[in-house]
Design a protein around this motif. Sequence first.
Motif, PDB file in Angstrom:
ATOM      1  N   GLU A   2       0.711  -1.130  -0.094  1.00  0.00           N
ATOM      2  CA  GLU A   2      -0.073  -0.082  -0.131  1.00  0.00           C
ATOM      3  C   GLU A   2       0.920   1.224  -0.074  1.00  0.00           C
ATOM      4  O   GLU A   2       1.797   1.207   0.969  1.00  0.00           O
ATOM      5  CB  GLU A   2      -1.148  -0.161   1.169  1.00  0.00           C
ATOM      6  CG  GLU A   2      -1.784  -1.181   1.204  1.00  0.00           C
ATOM      7  CD  GLU A   2      -2.976  -0.914   2.431  1.00  0.00           C
ATOM      8  OE1 GLU A   2      -2.757   0.025   2.971  1.00  0.00           O
ATOM      9  OE2 GLU A   2      -3.881  -1.755   2.415  1.00  0.00           O
ATOM     10  N   LEU A   3       0.425   2.277  -0.708  1.00  0.00           N
ATOM     11  CA  LEU A   3       1.425   3.346  -1.026  1.00  0.00           C
ATOM     12  C   LEU A   3       0.265   4.626  -0.714  1.00  0.00           C
ATOM     13  O   LEU A   3      -0.779   4.445  -1.249  1.00  0.00           O
ATOM     14  CB  LEU A   3       1.938   3.465  -2.501  1.00  0.00           C
ATOM     15  CG  LEU A   3       2.881   2.209  -2.696  1.00  0.00           C
ATOM     16  CD1 LEU A   3       3.262   2.596  -4.288  1.00  0.00           C
ATOM     17  CD2 LEU A   3       4.236   2.434  -1.782  1.00  0.00           C
ATOM     18  N   HIS A   4       0.614   5.775  -0.337  1.00  0.00           N
ATOM     19  CA  HIS A   4      -0.047   6.605  -0.065  1.00  0.00           C
ATOM     20  C   HIS A   4       0.648   8.093  -0.379  1.00  0.00           C
ATOM     21  O   HIS A   4       1.913   8.330  -0.022  1.00  0.00           O
ATOM     22  CB  HIS A   4      -0.432   6.922   1.526  1.00  0.00           C
ATOM     23  CG  HIS A   4      -1.353   8.060   1.832  1.00  0.00           C
ATOM     24  ND1 HIS A   4      -1.263   8.780   3.033  1.00  0.00           N
ATOM     25  CD2 HIS A   4      -2.151   8.600   1.037  1.00  0.00           C
ATOM     26  CE1 HIS A   4      -2.194   9.828   2.805  1.00  0.00           C
ATOM     27  NE2 HIS A   4      -2.789   9.616   1.787  1.00  0.00           N
ATOM     28  N   HIS A   5       0.261   8.769  -1.244  1.00  0.00           N
ATOM     29  CA  HIS A   5       0.892  10.054  -1.699  1.00  0.00           C
ATOM     30  C   HIS A   5      -0.355  11.277  -1.779  1.00  0.00           C
ATOM     31  O   HIS A   5      -1.298  11.162  -1.752  1.00  0.00           O
ATOM     32  CB  HIS A   5       1.222   9.793  -3.266  1.00  0.00           C
ATOM     33  CG  HIS A   5       2.198   8.937  -3.377  1.00  0.00           C
ATOM     34  ND1 HIS A   5       1.819   7.689  -3.873  1.00  0.00           N
ATOM     35  CD2 HIS A   5       3.510   8.812  -3.290  1.00  0.00           C
ATOM     36  CE1 HIS A   5       3.037   6.948  -3.862  1.00  0.00           C
ATOM     37  NE2 HIS A   5       3.990   7.604  -3.458  1.00  0.00           N
ATOM     38  N   GLY A 124      10.118  -0.444  -0.378  1.00  0.00           N
ATOM     39  CA  GLY A 124      10.854   0.781   0.012  1.00  0.00           C
ATOM     40  C   GLY A 124      11.251   1.331  -1.264  1.00  0.00           C
ATOM     41  O   GLY A 124      11.150   2.617  -1.460  1.00  0.00           O
ATOM     42  N   VAL A 125      11.741   0.630  -2.249  1.00  0.00           N
ATOM     43  CA  VAL A 125      12.418   1.311  -3.297  1.00  0.00           C
ATOM     44  C   VAL A 125      11.147   1.797  -4.183  1.00  0.00           C
ATOM     45  O   VAL A 125      11.193   2.888  -4.806  1.00  0.00           O
ATOM     46  CB  VAL A 125      13.253   0.321  -4.137  1.00  0.00           C
ATOM     47  CG1 VAL A 125      13.488   0.881  -5.634  1.00  0.00           C
ATOM     48  CG2 VAL A 125      14.490   0.074  -3.401  1.00  0.00           C
ATOM     49  N   LEU A 126       9.990   1.052  -4.253  1.00  0.00           N
ATOM     50  CA  LEU A 126       9.019   1.238  -5.156  1.00  0.00           C
ATOM     51  C   LEU A 126       8.393   2.482  -4.595  1.00  0.00           C
ATOM     52  O   LEU A 126       7.801   3.305  -5.366  1.00  0.00           O
ATOM     53  CB  LEU A 126       7.958   0.104  -5.565  1.00  0.00           C
ATOM     54  CG  LEU A 126       8.567  -0.931  -6.168  1.00  0.00           C
ATOM     55  CD1 LEU A 126       7.552  -2.106  -6.143  1.00  0.00           C
ATOM     56  CD2 LEU A 126       8.978  -0.678  -7.561  1.00  0.00           C
ATOM     57  N   ALA A 127       8.303   2.544  -3.253  1.00  0.00           N
ATOM     58  CA  ALA A 127       7.638   3.762  -2.617  1.00  0.00           C
ATOM     59  C   ALA A 127       8.421   4.964  -3.008  1.00  0.00           C
ATOM     60  O   ALA A 127       7.890   6.027  -3.117  1.00  0.00           O
ATOM     61  CB  ALA A 127       7.491   3.479  -1.177  1.00  0.00           C
ATOM     62  N   GLU A 128       9.821   4.826  -2.835  1.00  0.00           N
ATOM     63  CA  GLU A 128      10.434   6.044  -3.210  1.00  0.00           C
ATOM     64  C   GLU A 128      10.297   6.465  -4.635  1.00  0.00           C
ATOM     65  O   GLU A 128      10.365   7.761  -4.849  1.00  0.00           O
ATOM     66  CB  GLU A 128      12.041   5.739  -2.843  1.00  0.00           C
ATOM     67  CG  GLU A 128      12.928   7.138  -3.287  1.00  0.00           C
ATOM     68  CD  GLU A 128      14.452   6.466  -2.873  1.00  0.00           C
ATOM     69  OE1 GLU A 128      15.197   7.329  -3.165  1.00  0.00           O
ATOM     70  OE2 GLU A 128      14.418   5.419  -2.438  1.00  0.00           O
ATOM     71  N   VAL A 129      10.389   5.525  -5.472  1.00  0.00           N
ATOM     72  CA  VAL A 129      10.007   6.004  -6.858  1.00  0.00           C
ATOM     73  C   VAL A 129       8.961   6.379  -7.153  1.00  0.00           C
ATOM     74  O   VAL A 129       8.439   7.464  -7.957  1.00  0.00           O
ATOM     75  CB  VAL A 129      10.142   4.697  -7.921  1.00  0.00           C
ATOM     76  CG1 VAL A 129       9.664   4.768  -9.317  1.00  0.00           C
ATOM     77  CG2 VAL A 129      11.462   4.228  -7.866  1.00  0.00           C
ATOM     78  N   GLY A 130       7.498   5.872  -6.420  1.00  0.00           N
ATOM     79  CA  GLY A 130       6.325   6.298  -6.481  1.00  0.00           C
ATOM     80  C   GLY A 130       6.200   7.909  -5.914  1.00  0.00           C
ATOM     81  O   GLY A 130       5.523   8.828  -6.749  1.00  0.00           O
ATOM     82  N   ASP A 131       7.040   8.137  -5.002  1.00  0.00           N
ATOM     83  CA  ASP A 131       6.919   9.465  -4.328  1.00  0.00           C
ATOM     84  C   ASP A 131       7.552  10.535  -5.596  1.00  0.00           C
ATOM     85  O   ASP A 131       6.903  11.499  -5.865  1.00  0.00           O
ATOM     86  CB  ASP A 131       8.073   9.569  -3.324  1.00  0.00           C
ATOM     87  CG  ASP A 131       7.310   9.159  -2.118  1.00  0.00           C
ATOM     88  OD1 ASP A 131       6.101   8.863  -1.893  1.00  0.00           O
ATOM     89  OD2 ASP A 131       8.099   8.583  -1.457  1.00  0.00           O
ATOM     90  N   GLY A 135       5.232  13.341  -7.798  1.00  0.00           N
ATOM     91  CA  GLY A 135       5.712  14.748  -7.926  1.00  0.00           C
ATOM     92  C   GLY A 135       5.925  15.231  -9.097  1.00  0.00           C
ATOM     93  O   GLY A 135       5.653  16.075  -9.470  1.00  0.00           O
ATOM     94  N   GLN A 136       6.348  14.403 -10.127  1.00  0.00           N
ATOM     95  CA  GLN A 136       6.667  14.890 -11.558  1.00  0.00           C
ATOM     96  C   GLN A 136       5.259  15.209 -12.108  1.00  0.00           C
ATOM     97  O   GLN A 136       4.812  16.203 -12.852  1.00  0.00           O
ATOM     98  CB  GLN A 136       7.326  13.887 -12.259  1.00  0.00           C
ATOM     99  CG  GLN A 136       8.891  13.829 -12.128  1.00  0.00           C
ATOM    100  CD  GLN A 136       9.495  12.539 -12.796  1.00  0.00           C
ATOM    101  OE1 GLN A 136       8.795  12.094 -13.596  1.00  0.00           O
ATOM    102  NE2 GLN A 136      10.658  12.131 -12.413  1.00  0.00           N
ATOM    103  N   PHE A 137       4.158  14.192 -11.686  1.00  0.00           N
ATOM    104  CA  PHE A 137       2.792  14.286 -12.407  1.00  0.00           C
ATOM    105  C   PHE A 137       2.142  15.665 -11.759  1.00  0.00           C
ATOM    106  O   PHE A 137       1.654  16.252 -12.507  1.00  0.00           O
ATOM    107  CB  PHE A 137       1.921  12.962 -11.754  1.00  0.00           C
ATOM    108  CG  PHE A 137       0.491  13.243 -11.967  1.00  0.00           C
ATOM    109  CD1 PHE A 137      -0.056  12.997 -13.246  1.00  0.00           C
ATOM    110  CD2 PHE A 137      -0.378  13.603 -11.336  1.00  0.00           C
ATOM    111  CE1 PHE A 137      -1.477  13.017 -13.819  1.00  0.00           C
ATOM    112  CE2 PHE A 137      -1.786  13.440 -11.511  1.00  0.00           C
ATOM    113  CZ  PHE A 137      -1.941  13.455 -12.763  1.00  0.00           C
ATOM    114  N   ALA A 138       2.410  16.009 -10.515  1.00  0.00           N
ATOM    115  CA  ALA A 138       1.739  17.031  -9.955  1.00  0.00           C
ATOM    116  C   ALA A 138       2.157  18.351 -10.475  1.00  0.00           C
ATOM    117  O   ALA A 138       1.546  19.341 -10.491  1.00  0.00           O
ATOM    118  CB  ALA A 138       2.152  17.169  -8.326  1.00  0.00           C
TER     119      ALA A 138
END
Length: 202
Positions: A2-5, A124-131, A135-138
């Motif tokens: 689960e990821l939260h942004h 951990g890595v996928l969450a970091e990439v997701g962040d 950010g790029q999308f936003a």
Amino acid sequence: MELHHEFTVPAPVQEAWPMLLDIERIAPCMPGATVEDYDGKTVTGSVKVRVGPITVTYRGTAVFEEQDESAHRMVLIAGGKETRGQGTARATVTGTLTGQDGGTAVSVRTDLTVTGRPAQFGRGVLAEVGDKLVGQFAACLSERLHRTEPGVSEPTVTTPAPAEPIDLLRTAGPSVARRALAAAAGAVVAALIVLRLRRRRH
């Protein structure tokens, strides 16, 4: 996993909501993604991910299971499979928009399941990439909202342009690169041990 942004966009909810649902319009802001077709509910397309020298392409669909305009809440279920491999990716994405100081706060929760090469990096890595990707999308979305004048719509691109792959190593940074190199070094050592054992047997 689960990821939260969370991110904000410089527009009131009444403007941000329809734009986030306009898949063809915001497609260029989605890293690695190419939208091939959208009928108002189902999106067909692909996502490219680069892991070192290897590029993995997932092709599939995403369906809006919920679009609650009054609550400004959306639920998107996406699934795809590697075009050359057995890896899969599936995600349930829940987005909620809330007015905030004249702008809009966007909360995104993702229940993600990935198999294949990208899965080797772990949560951990996928969450970091997701962040970083969020950010790029936003930033891209904010730029589009900022430059769009009232009553003027941006032209719709009818022919999708191939998207650049998401580079996991470059996006996640040096820490991930070190892990990848360590894993590669471990694989090389293991291969050398196997070769020596074979030679001794002969």
